[in-house]
Motif scaffolding. Structure first.
Motif, PDB file in Angstrom:
ATOM      1  N   LEU A   1       0.823  -1.217   0.000  1.00  0.00           N
ATOM      2  CA  LEU A   1       0.000   0.000   0.000  1.00  0.00           C
ATOM      3  C   LEU A   1       0.853   1.261   0.000  1.00  0.00           C
ATOM      4  O   LEU A   1       0.493   2.248  -0.639  1.00  0.00           O
ATOM      5  CB  LEU A   1      -0.928   0.006   1.210  1.00  0.00           C
ATOM      6  N   PHE A   2       1.976   1.250   0.713  1.00  0.00           N
ATOM      7  CA  PHE A   2       2.784   2.458   0.785  1.00  0.00           C
ATOM      8  C   PHE A   2       3.961   2.430  -0.176  1.00  0.00           C
ATOM      9  O   PHE A   2       4.780   3.336  -0.168  1.00  0.00           O
ATOM     10  CB  PHE A   2       3.244   2.690   2.214  1.00  0.00           C
ATOM     11  N   GLY A   3       4.049   1.371  -0.998  1.00  0.00           N
ATOM     12  CA  GLY A   3       5.063   1.321  -2.032  1.00  0.00           C
ATOM     13  C   GLY A   3       4.439   1.559  -3.403  1.00  0.00           C
ATOM     14  O   GLY A   3       4.178   2.695  -3.789  1.00  0.00           O
ATOM     15  N   PRO A   4       4.136   0.485  -4.138  1.00  0.00           N
ATOM     16  CA  PRO A   4       3.606   0.684  -5.494  1.00  0.00           C
ATOM     17  C   PRO A   4       2.204   1.272  -5.537  1.00  0.00           C
ATOM     18  O   PRO A   4       1.835   1.846  -6.547  1.00  0.00           O
ATOM     19  CB  PRO A   4       3.625  -0.726  -6.088  1.00  0.00           C
ATOM     20  N   TRP A   5       1.426   1.133  -4.480  1.00  0.00           N
ATOM     21  CA  TRP A   5       0.038   1.593  -4.519  1.00  0.00           C
ATOM     22  C   TRP A   5      -0.154   2.923  -3.809  1.00  0.00           C
ATOM     23  O   TRP A   5      -1.273   3.252  -3.404  1.00  0.00           O
ATOM     24  CB  TRP A   5      -0.884   0.550  -3.899  1.00  0.00           C
ATOM     25  N   ALA A   6       0.914   3.683  -3.618  1.00  0.00           N
ATOM     26  CA  ALA A   6       0.788   4.924  -2.854  1.00  0.00           C
ATOM     27  C   ALA A   6      -0.209   5.869  -3.499  1.00  0.00           C
ATOM     28  O   ALA A   6      -0.972   6.559  -2.804  1.00  0.00           O
ATOM     29  CB  ALA A   6       2.149   5.585  -2.727  1.00  0.00           C
ATOM     30  N   LEU A   7      -0.250   5.888  -4.827  1.00  0.00           N
ATOM     31  CA  LEU A   7      -1.185   6.784  -5.514  1.00  0.00           C
ATOM     32  C   LEU A   7      -2.628   6.391  -5.212  1.00  0.00           C
ATOM     33  O   LEU A   7      -3.488   7.259  -4.971  1.00  0.00           O
ATOM     34  CB  LEU A   7      -0.912   6.742  -7.013  1.00  0.00           C
ATOM     35  N   ALA A   8      -2.909   5.072  -5.189  1.00  0.00           N
ATOM     36  CA  ALA A   8      -4.267   4.616  -4.897  1.00  0.00           C
ATOM     37  C   ALA A   8      -4.667   5.000  -3.476  1.00  0.00           C
ATOM     38  O   ALA A   8      -5.812   5.396  -3.222  1.00  0.00           O
ATOM     39  CB  ALA A   8      -4.356   3.103  -5.084  1.00  0.00           C
ATOM     40  N   VAL A   9      -3.709   4.920  -2.535  1.00  0.00           N
ATOM     41  CA  VAL A   9      -4.018   5.298  -1.154  1.00  0.00           C
ATOM     42  C   VAL A   9      -4.316   6.794  -1.073  1.00  0.00           C
ATOM     43  O   VAL A   9      -5.250   7.223  -0.376  1.00  0.00           O
ATOM     44  CB  VAL A   9      -2.851   4.904  -0.233  1.00  0.00           C
ATOM     45  N   GLU A  10      -3.537   7.602  -1.835  1.00  0.00           N
ATOM     46  CA  GLU A  10      -3.809   9.041  -1.843  1.00  0.00           C
ATOM     47  C   GLU A  10      -5.189   9.332  -2.424  1.00  0.00           C
ATOM     48  O   GLU A  10      -5.923  10.189  -1.920  1.00  0.00           O
ATOM     49  CB  GLU A  10      -2.736   9.770  -2.661  1.00  0.00           C
ATOM     50  N   LEU A  11      -5.552   8.595  -3.491  1.00  0.00           N
ATOM     51  CA  LEU A  11      -6.876   8.791  -4.080  1.00  0.00           C
ATOM     52  C   LEU A  11      -7.967   8.409  -3.089  1.00  0.00           C
ATOM     53  O   LEU A  11      -9.009   9.071  -3.008  1.00  0.00           O
ATOM     54  CB  LEU A  11      -7.006   7.976  -5.369  1.00  0.00           C
ATOM     55  N   ALA A  12      -7.736   7.327  -2.323  1.00  0.00           N
ATOM     56  CA  ALA A  12      -8.722   6.914  -1.324  1.00  0.00           C
ATOM     57  C   ALA A  12      -8.882   7.993  -0.260  1.00  0.00           C
ATOM     58  O   ALA A  12      -9.997   8.287   0.186  1.00  0.00           O
ATOM     59  CB  ALA A  12      -8.302   5.592  -0.695  1.00  0.00           C
ATOM     60  N   SER A  13      -7.754   8.616   0.135  1.00  0.00           N
ATOM     61  CA  SER A  13      -7.865   9.671   1.142  1.00  0.00           C
ATOM     62  C   SER A  13      -8.595  10.869   0.571  1.00  0.00           C
ATOM     63  O   SER A  13      -9.379  11.535   1.273  1.00  0.00           O
ATOM     64  CB  SER A  13      -6.475  10.065   1.629  1.00  0.00           C
ATOM     65  N   LEU A  14      -8.398  11.134  -0.722  1.00  0.00           N
ATOM     66  CA  LEU A  14      -9.131  12.229  -1.371  1.00  0.00           C
ATOM     67  C   LEU A  14     -10.626  11.922  -1.396  1.00  0.00           C
ATOM     68  O   LEU A  14     -11.459  12.826  -1.178  1.00  0.00           O
ATOM     69  CB  LEU A  14      -8.600  12.400  -2.793  1.00  0.00           C
ATOM     70  N   LEU A  15     -10.963  10.646  -1.654  1.00  0.00           N
ATOM     71  CA  LEU A  15     -12.374  10.239  -1.646  1.00  0.00           C
ATOM     72  C   LEU A  15     -12.986  10.466  -0.276  1.00  0.00           C
ATOM     73  O   LEU A  15     -14.110  10.980  -0.147  1.00  0.00           O
ATOM     74  CB  LEU A  15     -12.474   8.771  -2.041  1.00  0.00           C
ATOM     75  N   LEU A  16     -12.251  10.100   0.777  1.00  0.00           N
ATOM     76  CA  LEU A  16     -12.784  10.280   2.134  1.00  0.00           C
ATOM     77  C   LEU A  16     -12.954  11.761   2.443  1.00  0.00           C
ATOM     78  O   LEU A  16     -13.944  12.166   3.080  1.00  0.00           O
ATOM     79  CB  LEU A  16     -11.848   9.631   3.144  1.00  0.00           C
ATOM     80  N   LEU A  17     -11.996  12.600   1.974  1.00  0.00           N
ATOM     81  CA  LEU A  17     -12.131  14.040   2.217  1.00  0.00           C
ATOM     82  C   LEU A  17     -13.351  14.594   1.494  1.00  0.00           C
ATOM     83  O   LEU A  17     -14.123  15.386   2.060  1.00  0.00           O
ATOM     84  CB  LEU A  17     -10.862  14.749   1.740  1.00  0.00           C
ATOM     85  N   ALA A  18     -13.554  14.152   0.230  1.00  0.00           N
ATOM     86  CA  ALA A  18     -14.720  14.612  -0.520  1.00  0.00           C
ATOM     87  C   ALA A  18     -16.004  14.161   0.163  1.00  0.00           C
ATOM     88  O   ALA A  18     -16.977  14.934   0.251  1.00  0.00           O
ATOM     89  CB  ALA A  18     -14.653  14.076  -1.947  1.00  0.00           C
ATOM     90  N   GLY A  19     -16.020  12.919   0.681  1.00  0.00           N
ATOM     91  CA  GLY A  19     -17.190  12.440   1.411  1.00  0.00           C
ATOM     92  C   GLY A  19     -17.458  13.271   2.646  1.00  0.00           C
ATOM     93  O   GLY A  19     -18.603  13.630   2.947  1.00  0.00           O
ATOM     94  N   LEU A  20     -16.378  13.614   3.362  1.00  0.00           N
ATOM     95  CA  LEU A  20     -16.526  14.413   4.587  1.00  0.00           C
ATOM     96  C   LEU A  20     -17.130  15.769   4.276  1.00  0.00           C
ATOM     97  O   LEU A  20     -18.096  16.213   4.919  1.00  0.00           O
ATOM     98  CB  LEU A  20     -15.149  14.559   5.226  1.00  0.00           C
TER      99      LEU A  20
END
Lengths: 168, 102
Positions: free
Chosen positions: A132-151
């Protein structure tokens, strides 16, 4: 042995999910949803995904179901509402059932073409974190953006319109 | 874990998704539809976990975490919309608000 347990727990989850979506009472539906999630957690554990099982119990059965319970507490559960739900469900079940059968049919009768036997190596939480914090770091950032948009969206939807007009 | 075990678990995952779709289509109360949506999302989650366990690959659990994030955001927005619409229209029937006329 462990995959047998996984299939057993998954079948349990399937039965309680079917009960959950057909209950006319909201509280009963939520309780069956909790049973579904706990059975799924057992299934994940038997599949060697202990980290996912713990996350399922903590976030799904903990946080999300508590959100539902908060909303149900604001809902008046009267006998009239329950009988209305039951009447609606009795009228509208055949077409959705046909849709569900069409969805599951290719899985139940199709060919997967899987003959090789994989080694059931449990995937540790370390490997998941490294992914998650290596090759998928971009996906994790997108997920955090999704949570911020939801908030922000929930904050906007749930605002109280009457307070500015009343002057307070 | 053999291939037939994976097929069995995949059938269970598809069954969970199908049960969720049935609930979304057959129920009219918005709260029940949200519960059914949760059930529907847990089906693909089981599929990802089973495939990850079969191939001993951590990407299955990584996808599960992304599905979990999606479910959390979806439930928060859905419940906020539910409360708002119930305050405006006084009903929790999702057919009653199909006009979207404000």
């Amino acid at each position: 042995m462990s995959s047998l347990l996984a299939i057993y727990a998954g079948g349990f989850a399937l039965i309680s999910a079917a009960l959950s979506v057909t209950r006319p009472n909201a509280v009963h539906a939520l309780l069956y949803l909790v049973v579904t999630l706990l059975a799924l957690a057992v299934c994940f554990f038997a599949l060697g995904a202990a980290f996912a099982a713990v996350l399922l119990i903590m976030i799904y059965a903990g946080a999300i179901v508590v959100l539902f319970v908060f909303v149900v507490m604001t809902l008046p559960i009267s006998p009239e509402a329950i009988t209305r739900e039951r009447a609606l469900l009795r009228r509208a079940w055949p077409l959705p059932l046909l849709m569900s059968v069409l969805i599951i049919a290719p899985f139940a009768f199709g060919e997967f073409g899987l003959t090789a036997t994989g080694q059931p190596a449990p995937v540790s939480a370390q490997e998941v974190g490294r992914l998650l914090f290596g090759p998928w770091a971009l996906a994790v950032e997108l997920a955090s953006l999704l949570l911020l948009a939801g908030l922000i969206g929930v904050r906007h939807i749930g605002r109280n319109d009457r307070s500015p007009r009343s002057g307070s | 874990m053999t291939g037939s075990d994976l097929i069995g678990i995949m059938i269970l995952a598809a069954g969970l998704f199908a049960v969720g779709v049935f609930g979304v289509l057959a129920r009219r109360g918005m709260l029940f539809q949200l519960v059914a949506l949760e059930v529907a999302l847990s089906g693909p989650a089981l599929g990802f976990i089973a495939a990850g366990a079969y191939h001993a690959d951590p990407e299955g659990q990584g996808m599960f975490i992304l599905v979990l994030t999606l479910a959390a955001a979806e439930v928060a927005v859905g419940l906020a919309l539910f409360l708002r619409l119930r305050r405006i229209t006084g009903t929790d029937d999702s057919d009653a608000i199909s006009g979207l006329k404000g």
